[in-house]
Scaffold this motif. Structure first.
Motif, PDB file in Angstrom:
ATOM      1  N   ARG A 279       1.037  -1.178   0.234  1.00 37.23           N
ATOM      2  CA  ARG A 279      -0.057  -0.021   0.030  1.00 37.23           C
ATOM      3  C   ARG A 279       0.868   1.197   0.017  1.00 37.23           C
ATOM      4  NH1 ARG A 279      -4.118  -0.391  -1.659  1.00 37.23           N
ATOM      5  NH2 ARG A 279      -3.921   1.961  -1.872  1.00 37.23           N
ATOM      6  N   PHE A 280       1.980   1.249   0.426  1.00 40.44           N
ATOM      7  CA  PHE A 280       2.849   2.482   0.637  1.00 40.44           C
ATOM      8  C   PHE A 280       3.560   2.717  -0.847  1.00 40.44           C
ATOM      9  CE2 PHE A 280       2.731   1.150   4.946  1.00 40.44           C
ATOM     10  CZ  PHE A 280       2.548   2.339   5.651  1.00 40.44           C
ATOM     11  N   TYR A 281       3.382   1.741  -1.713  1.00 39.25           N
ATOM     12  CA  TYR A 281       3.909   2.151  -3.205  1.00 39.25           C
ATOM     13  C   TYR A 281       2.960   2.877  -3.998  1.00 39.25           C
ATOM     14  CZ  TYR A 281       7.184  -1.727  -1.647  1.00 39.25           C
ATOM     15  OH  TYR A 281       7.768  -2.408  -1.220  1.00 39.25           O
ATOM     16  N   THR A 282       1.828   3.155  -3.268  1.00 36.75           N
ATOM     17  CA  THR A 282       0.513   3.939  -4.271  1.00 36.75           C
ATOM     18  C   THR A 282       0.803   5.533  -3.828  1.00 36.75           C
ATOM     19  OG1 THR A 282      -1.010   3.787  -2.339  1.00 36.75           O
ATOM     20  CG2 THR A 282      -0.867   1.948  -4.006  1.00 36.75           C
ATOM     21  N   VAL A 283       1.479   5.999  -3.107  1.00 35.48           N
ATOM     22  CA  VAL A 283       1.734   7.415  -2.945  1.00 35.48           C
ATOM     23  C   VAL A 283       3.027   8.044  -3.510  1.00 35.48           C
ATOM     24  CG1 VAL A 283       0.394   7.441  -0.798  1.00 35.48           C
ATOM     25  CG2 VAL A 283       2.845   7.057  -0.650  1.00 35.48           C
TER      26      VAL A 283
END
Length: 541
Positions: A279-283
């Motif tokens: 999920r942290f790769y989506t910002v």
């Protein structure tokens, strides 16, 4: 006083039993929710043009948006269905899941979340292979990712079967098996159509509905007990055959080692969960990653505080006997509490929210697993990087079908198991196979390929072996295979053995094995992980 409480508890339980569910109303709410979310997924999928769009949503989400999505991904069926049921039946010991999951999130935040994101990659294997040999590390990391996702999927599918069976009034193994199969097909469609963008928006909406619904139910339960926690607990004690034992430890985990093993798995497992880290790769930036973490902490912390009231409320107002006797067993506590509070309408709404919970988490798991196979095994190991982004996404979609089929078969096999308990096994595998390698890669320059491979395969193999040899797999009435008995490992969770073993093997493999890694690459990874320097350029590519 005790006699009065017993009478009140019995009266409440009797009143609840008289409430008749309305399958047509429940399924209408359920179908409406599926239709709305499918529309959102289709709209979101229109911009899926590249591998970055499919895997990471084009890195286009803001911090608050991703914070809600993270909480939507993290607050799974285990958090809503499993924990509420565990508290309703086992009291204090059930609340240990809430404590473990919350503390685990803080460990993941402080140790790995932003550091992993700053490498600017798609999957966990991208990070682990940054400074090590690509093929063996990618293969090992992909296999551990698939194993963790499979265990987690089992829990979500079990929860889905229990939930829809309760909605439709279906009982019996065959009926629930059909429900699990149908639900599995629907959820796979979401992933095939929407990719990470569609999944993220479903997770955001689900987080709003779940936390909002839990907050309304909590206030309602407290209002019916005079806004007094003491009165609520007294009612729960009166309704339980175990009496005041539900207020103290030991009802479910009488063996201290079993509890310690569970605690280790819960606290350390989140930091090794690939679908949460992804999920942290989506910002787009490290700053937005930090903002998303702040939002997620508040949302997740609030929900786990609410779970205590919901769990004891279900025990007091529904009763453990009815919960255990309902389709889906202990996982039906939250919908039955909603029925007791607001009748079929609230039950239908809360059940739809619970299904959204399962839907969002399964979508995230399936994307993570398919991305791991397509990006790590197919594109980088089999094709050695010589494959287009479209070809990679095509393989990911095909993998989704296979994963969906395996999840359906596995979900049928673990019917009526507590989903919180099944998720705890996934946490143990993640903490044993992934966490040692992640921490060594981020913080130890002397870590080698040999250490990584030994740690991942050793941690994964030991965790799986101990699960097969434990009472979870065979030997008891609640085992997956109750008719056979090969249980020689006395604990229900392997974490106390497999987690230290994973760390030990990583250390020994690095110290005793040959060192061929370039120290300059290790230094580059350390600078990038700690500062984010170079990560944004990587993202653009």
């Amino acid at each position: 006083m005790n006699e009065w409480l017993t009478t009140v508890g019995s009266s409440i339980s009797a009143a609840v039993v008289e409430i008749e569910s309305n399958p047509i109303l429940n399924m209408s709410i359920f179908a409406a929710f599926v239709a709305v979310t499918m529309f959102i997924v289709v709209r979101a999928s229109r911009n899926n043009r590249s591998a970055a769009d499919y895997y990471a949503g084009g890195r286009s989400f803001t911090g608050p948006q991703n914070g809600f999505a993270i909480s939507g991904d993290y607050l799974s069926a285990a958090s809503f269905l499993g924990i509420v049921g565990a508290i309703a039946v086992n009291g204090y010991d059930g609340f240990l899941y809430s404590i473990g999951f919350l503390v685990a999130w803080l460990v993941a935040l402080l140790l790995v979340a932003e550091l992993m994101r700053n490498t600017g990659k798609f999957t966990m294997a991208d990070v682990l292979s940054f400074r090590l040999k690509q093929r063996p590390v990618r293969m090992a990391a992909a296999l551990t990712t698939l194993a963790v996702c499979f265990f987690y999927l089992l829990a979500q599918m079990a929860g889905a079967g229990a939930l829809v069976s309760l909605l439709m009034g279906i009982d019996g193994a065959v009926g629930q098996s059909v429900v699990i199969a149908v639900v599995g097909v629907v959820m796979v469609l979401y992933v095939l159509v929407g990719g990470m963008k569609g999944t993220t928006w479903v997770q955001i909406i689900k987080a709003f509905l779940l936390i909002g619904g839990a907050l309304v139910m909590t206030i309602w339960v407290l209002a019916m007990h005079g806004f007094s926690i003491n009165t609520l607990l007294e009612s729960a004690v009166a309704a339980s055959e175990h009496g005041d034992k539900i207020l103290g430890p030991g009802l479910q985990y009488s063996n201290p080692l079993d509890f310690l093993s569970l605690a280790l798995a819960l606290v350390l497992g989140t930091a090794g969960l690939p679908h949460v880290l992804m999920r942290f790769y989506t910002v787009p930036t490290a700053k937005e990653a930090r903002r998303s973490v702040v939002w997620a902490i508040w949302l997740i912390g609030l929900f786990y505080l609410l779970s205590l009231v919901l769990g004891y409320g279900a025990g007091a107002m529904v009763g453990p006997e009815r919960i255990l006797g309902a389709p889906g067993g202990v996982n039906s506590a939250a919908p039955l509490l909603a029925e007791a509070l607001g009748g079929p309408v609230l039950m239908g709404f809360i059940s739809a929210v619970a299904f959204a919970t399962i839907l969002a988490v399964v979508a995230g798991l399936t994307i993570t697993a398919s991305a791991s196979f397509a990006h790590d095994i197919y594109a980088n190991v089999i094709k050695k990087g010589k494959v287009s982004g479209k070809g990679e996404v095509r393989v990911a979609r095909m993998t989704t079908l296979v994963i969906g089929a395996l999840a359906i078969v596995g979900g049928i096999g673990v019917q009526n198991q507590n989903v919180a308990f099944l998720v705890a096994l996934a946490f143990a595998v993640a903490a044993s196979a992934n966490l040692p390698t992640i921490l060594y890669s981020l913080f130890w320059r002397g870590f080698t390929t040999t250490g990584a491979v030994m740690s991942m395969y050793g941690g994964l193999g030991s965790a799986l072996l101990l699960i097969v040899l434990s009472p979870v797999f065979s030997g008891t009435e609640t085992s997956v295979f109750a008719d056979i008995d090969i249980a020689v490992f006395p604990l229900s969770n392997p974490g106390i053995i497999s987690i230290p073993l994973g760390f030990l093997l990583g250390f020994l493999g690095s110290v005793l094995g040959r060192r061929k890694e370039d120290p300059r690459i290790a230094a580059e990874m350390e600078v990038r992980a700690l500062t984010g320097h170079g990560a944004e350029k990587e993202v653009e590519h």
